[in-house]
Write a protein that holds these residues in place. Sequence first.
Motif, PDB file in Angstrom:
ATOM      1  N   ARG A  45     -40.772  37.632   6.479  1.00 19.15           N
ATOM      2  CA  ARG A  45     -40.371  36.388   6.672  1.00 19.15           C
ATOM      3  C   ARG A  45     -40.831  35.192   5.635  1.00 19.15           C
ATOM      4  NH1 ARG A  45     -40.575  32.335  11.378  1.00 19.15           N
ATOM      5  NH2 ARG A  45     -38.492  31.427  11.365  1.00 19.15           N
ATOM      6  N   ILE A  46     -40.006  34.457   5.142  1.00 19.57           N
ATOM      7  CA  ILE A  46     -40.339  33.552   3.844  1.00 19.57           C
ATOM      8  C   ILE A  46     -40.356  32.056   4.243  1.00 19.57           C
ATOM      9  CG2 ILE A  46     -39.417  32.732   1.717  1.00 19.57           C
ATOM     10  CD1 ILE A  46     -38.659  35.626   1.287  1.00 19.57           C
ATOM     11  N   LEU A  47     -41.189  31.330   3.879  1.00 21.82           N
ATOM     12  CA  LEU A  47     -41.169  29.953   4.081  1.00 21.82           C
ATOM     13  C   LEU A  47     -41.101  29.263   2.498  1.00 21.82           C
ATOM     14  CD1 LEU A  47     -41.482  27.099   5.551  1.00 21.82           C
ATOM     15  CD2 LEU A  47     -44.026  27.464   5.257  1.00 21.82           C
ATOM     16  N   CYS A  48     -39.757  28.295   2.255  1.00 22.25           N
ATOM     17  CA  CYS A  48     -39.726  27.849   0.968  1.00 22.25           C
ATOM     18  C   CYS A  48     -38.807  26.460   1.344  1.00 22.25           C
ATOM     19  CB  CYS A  48     -39.377  28.771   0.192  1.00 22.25           C
ATOM     20  SG  CYS A  48     -37.744  29.630   0.433  1.00 22.25           S
ATOM     21  N   THR A  49     -38.394  25.854   0.335  1.00 24.09           N
ATOM     22  CA  THR A  49     -37.597  24.590   0.099  1.00 24.09           C
ATOM     23  C   THR A  49     -36.163  25.228   0.273  1.00 24.09           C
ATOM     24  OG1 THR A  49     -37.657  24.762  -2.363  1.00 24.09           O
ATOM     25  CG2 THR A  49     -39.228  23.242  -1.160  1.00 24.09           C
ATOM     26  N   PRO A  50     -35.373  24.459   0.767  1.00 27.40           N
ATOM     27  CA  PRO A  50     -33.753  25.179   0.692  1.00 27.40           C
ATOM     28  C   PRO A  50     -33.388  25.413  -0.857  1.00 27.40           C
ATOM     29  CG  PRO A  50     -34.034  22.807   1.680  1.00 27.40           C
ATOM     30  CD  PRO A  50     -35.271  23.142   1.399  1.00 27.40           C
ATOM     31  N   GLU A  51     -33.800  24.669  -2.119  1.00 29.75           N
ATOM     32  CA  GLU A  51     -33.740  24.926  -3.192  1.00 29.75           C
ATOM     33  C   GLU A  51     -34.010  26.284  -3.781  1.00 29.75           C
ATOM     34  OE1 GLU A  51     -35.331  22.007  -2.265  1.00 29.75           O
ATOM     35  OE2 GLU A  51     -33.633  20.286  -2.617  1.00 29.75           O
ATOM     36  N   THR A  52     -35.083  26.365  -3.363  1.00 26.68           N
ATOM     37  CA  THR A  52     -36.081  27.712  -3.738  1.00 26.68           C
ATOM     38  C   THR A  52     -35.292  28.684  -3.028  1.00 26.68           C
ATOM     39  OG1 THR A  52     -38.047  26.682  -4.164  1.00 26.68           O
ATOM     40  CG2 THR A  52     -38.094  29.229  -3.615  1.00 26.68           C
ATOM     41  N   ALA A  53     -34.841  28.560  -1.746  1.00 27.68           N
ATOM     42  CA  ALA A  53     -33.994  29.726  -1.282  1.00 27.68           C
ATOM     43  C   ALA A  53     -32.720  29.971  -1.765  1.00 27.68           C
ATOM     44  CB  ALA A  53     -33.757  29.183   0.470  1.00 27.68           C
ATOM     45  N   ARG A  54     -32.033  29.153  -2.304  1.00 35.17           N
ATOM     46  CA  ARG A  54     -30.817  29.211  -3.168  1.00 35.17           C
ATOM     47  C   ARG A  54     -30.870  30.100  -4.280  1.00 35.17           C
ATOM     48  NH1 ARG A  54     -26.579  25.476  -1.919  1.00 35.17           N
ATOM     49  NH2 ARG A  54     -25.376  26.476  -3.550  1.00 35.17           N
ATOM     50  N   ILE A  55     -32.229  29.770  -5.116  1.00 36.39           N
ATOM     51  CA  ILE A  55     -32.537  30.780  -6.260  1.00 36.39           C
ATOM     52  C   ILE A  55     -32.994  32.041  -5.933  1.00 36.39           C
ATOM     53  CG2 ILE A  55     -33.814  30.814  -8.299  1.00 36.39           C
ATOM     54  CD1 ILE A  55     -33.938  27.693  -8.197  1.00 36.39           C
ATOM     55  N   LEU A  56     -33.776  31.960  -4.892  1.00 33.69           N
ATOM     56  CA  LEU A  56     -34.194  33.360  -4.319  1.00 33.69           C
ATOM     57  C   LEU A  56     -33.219  34.187  -3.998  1.00 33.69           C
ATOM     58  CD1 LEU A  56     -37.448  32.704  -1.998  1.00 33.69           C
ATOM     59  CD2 LEU A  56     -37.204  33.855  -4.134  1.00 33.69           C
ATOM     60  N   SER A  57     -31.881  33.809  -3.710  1.00 34.02           N
ATOM     61  CA  SER A  57     -30.826  34.560  -3.140  1.00 34.02           C
ATOM     62  C   SER A  57     -30.280  35.518  -4.425  1.00 34.02           C
ATOM     63  CB  SER A  57     -29.716  33.901  -2.488  1.00 34.02           C
ATOM     64  OG  SER A  57     -28.994  32.919  -3.474  1.00 34.02           O
ATOM     65  N   LEU A  58     -30.732  35.118  -5.494  1.00 36.33           N
ATOM     66  CA  LEU A  58     -30.522  35.924  -6.795  1.00 36.33           C
ATOM     67  C   LEU A  58     -31.282  37.134  -6.795  1.00 36.33           C
ATOM     68  CD1 LEU A  58     -29.390  33.316  -9.540  1.00 36.33           C
ATOM     69  CD2 LEU A  58     -27.736  34.930  -7.938  1.00 36.33           C
ATOM     70  N   ARG A  59     -32.537  36.808  -6.393  1.00 34.32           N
ATOM     71  CA  ARG A  59     -33.776  37.701  -6.784  1.00 34.32           C
ATOM     72  C   ARG A  59     -33.869  38.705  -5.560  1.00 34.32           C
ATOM     73  NH1 ARG A  59     -37.299  34.618 -11.251  1.00 34.32           N
ATOM     74  NH2 ARG A  59     -37.552  37.016 -11.522  1.00 34.32           N
ATOM     75  N   LEU A  60     -33.724  38.368  -4.428  1.00 35.41           N
ATOM     76  CA  LEU A  60     -33.968  39.164  -3.131  1.00 35.41           C
ATOM     77  C   LEU A  60     -32.802  39.341  -2.219  1.00 35.41           C
ATOM     78  CD1 LEU A  60     -37.247  37.180  -2.083  1.00 35.41           C
ATOM     79  CD2 LEU A  60     -36.988  39.222  -3.066  1.00 35.41           C
ATOM     80  N   LYS A  61     -32.654  40.584  -1.752  1.00 35.14           N
ATOM     81  CA  LYS A  61     -31.480  40.699  -0.930  1.00 35.14           C
ATOM     82  C   LYS A  61     -31.652  40.369   0.449  1.00 35.14           C
ATOM     83  CE  LYS A  61     -28.384  44.134  -3.261  1.00 35.14           C
ATOM     84  NZ  LYS A  61     -28.406  45.354  -3.726  1.00 35.14           N
ATOM     85  N   LYS A  62     -30.765  39.569   0.985  1.00 38.11           N
ATOM     86  CA  LYS A  62     -30.699  39.138   2.305  1.00 38.11           C
ATOM     87  C   LYS A  62     -32.096  38.878   2.949  1.00 38.11           C
ATOM     88  CE  LYS A  62     -26.464  41.591   3.575  1.00 38.11           C
ATOM     89  NZ  LYS A  62     -25.921  42.632   4.419  1.00 38.11           N
ATOM     90  N   PRO A  63     -32.881  37.699   2.036  1.00 37.03           N
ATOM     91  CA  PRO A  63     -34.207  37.511   2.665  1.00 37.03           C
ATOM     92  C   PRO A  63     -33.898  36.739   3.966  1.00 37.03           C
ATOM     93  CG  PRO A  63     -33.655  36.115   0.887  1.00 37.03           C
ATOM     94  CD  PRO A  63     -32.466  36.874   0.787  1.00 37.03           C
ATOM     95  N   ASP A  64     -35.116  36.875   5.005  1.00 36.40           N
ATOM     96  CA  ASP A  64     -35.170  36.177   6.059  1.00 36.40           C
ATOM     97  C   ASP A  64     -35.938  34.642   5.882  1.00 36.40           C
ATOM     98  OD1 ASP A  64     -35.519  34.912   8.667  1.00 36.40           O
ATOM     99  OD2 ASP A  64     -36.653  36.663   9.532  1.00 36.40           O
ATOM    100  N   ILE A  65     -35.440  33.713   5.513  1.00 37.69           N
ATOM    101  CA  ILE A  65     -36.157  32.592   5.134  1.00 37.69           C
ATOM    102  C   ILE A  65     -36.119  31.220   6.156  1.00 37.69           C
ATOM    103  CG2 ILE A  65     -36.291  30.594   3.250  1.00 37.69           C
ATOM    104  CD1 ILE A  65     -34.794  32.720   1.419  1.00 37.69           C
TER     105      ILE A  65
END
Length: 324
Positions: A45-65
């Motif tokens: 499970r990840i905690l981050c800002t909504p902006e970081t979550a959008r960028i992370l979606s390119l780098r991690l598959k289906k993260p639980d954020i």
Amino acid sequence: MEEIFQSKNDSIYLPGADLFLDARKKQPFGYISHAHGDHIARHTRILCTPETARILSLRLKKPDILTLPFFRKNKINGTSVTLLPAGHILGSAQIYYETEEGSLLYTGDIRAKASRTAESLTYHSCDVLVMETTFGSPRFRFPPRKEVEEELLAVVRQKLSRGTTPVIFAYPLGKAQEALHLLCHANLPVAVDYSILRYVYIYEKLGIKFGSYERFKHNDYRDKVLLLPIMARKNKYLEHIVDKYTIFLSGWGMDNNAPQRFGVDAVLPYSDHADFDELLTFVDRVHPKRVYCTHGIDDFVAILKEKGYWSKPLTESDQHNLFY
Ligand SMILES: [Zn+2]
């Protein structure tokens, strides 16, 4: 106070929230300050800002954020957590953590100078400060940002006018978007590598307006400024561009031997990190009882001690990506 955080699994751990900060290995619950590779792991499970979550979606598959917008206080296990802008790249955050025993501010990577594409750095007082000190040495005093930008634009225009292809290398997330924003707003013809564009598209969805640019194609470089990832500087296709001038954007440009070190014609100190004076100002404004430095140069801990701060390096063997 001593126990507000711990070093656990080679990472910073907040026992009250059962939360790991920027851990490089998978943890049950991990805070990710921003989407640079050396701060990311596939946590359960990840905690981050909504902006970081959008960028992370390119780098991690289906993260639980669990996303937490800036400045909104959230309760986790009876402790409280607030994310504050770090000014480093879009969405980058500091975490401000409060328990009954006291407060802690973990900066992640920070930039104090005004950014074209990232939110402005916030200063928040705390008891314990855990901060990045990448450029924490007096030899890293960056010139004003406007000066560096004007120098870059002048070089680019001069090379184009002589038929030379300017090739700008930058880290593909954060720095490259700053450069693209600058070049587009100066009405220069920019061709951008896709490894950079994939992040640009997300920045645009999040409201950053760049203007006009095109996608770089290997054989189509005449009369254009090329914006490429630093990792591409030894790529074969660049050998075909005989008349070119290569520029790397990096805080390491303050070192005289930087061009040889990175194999380019010039390195301009266009950084997404705070410089030495800005780090000192940050500590003064946050005014902590204790300071722990990461990614640091030992100079900075010694200088803080001289100024009367209780200060300590967090780890001896921190590695940091040289390309930022
Ligand atoms: Zn970073």
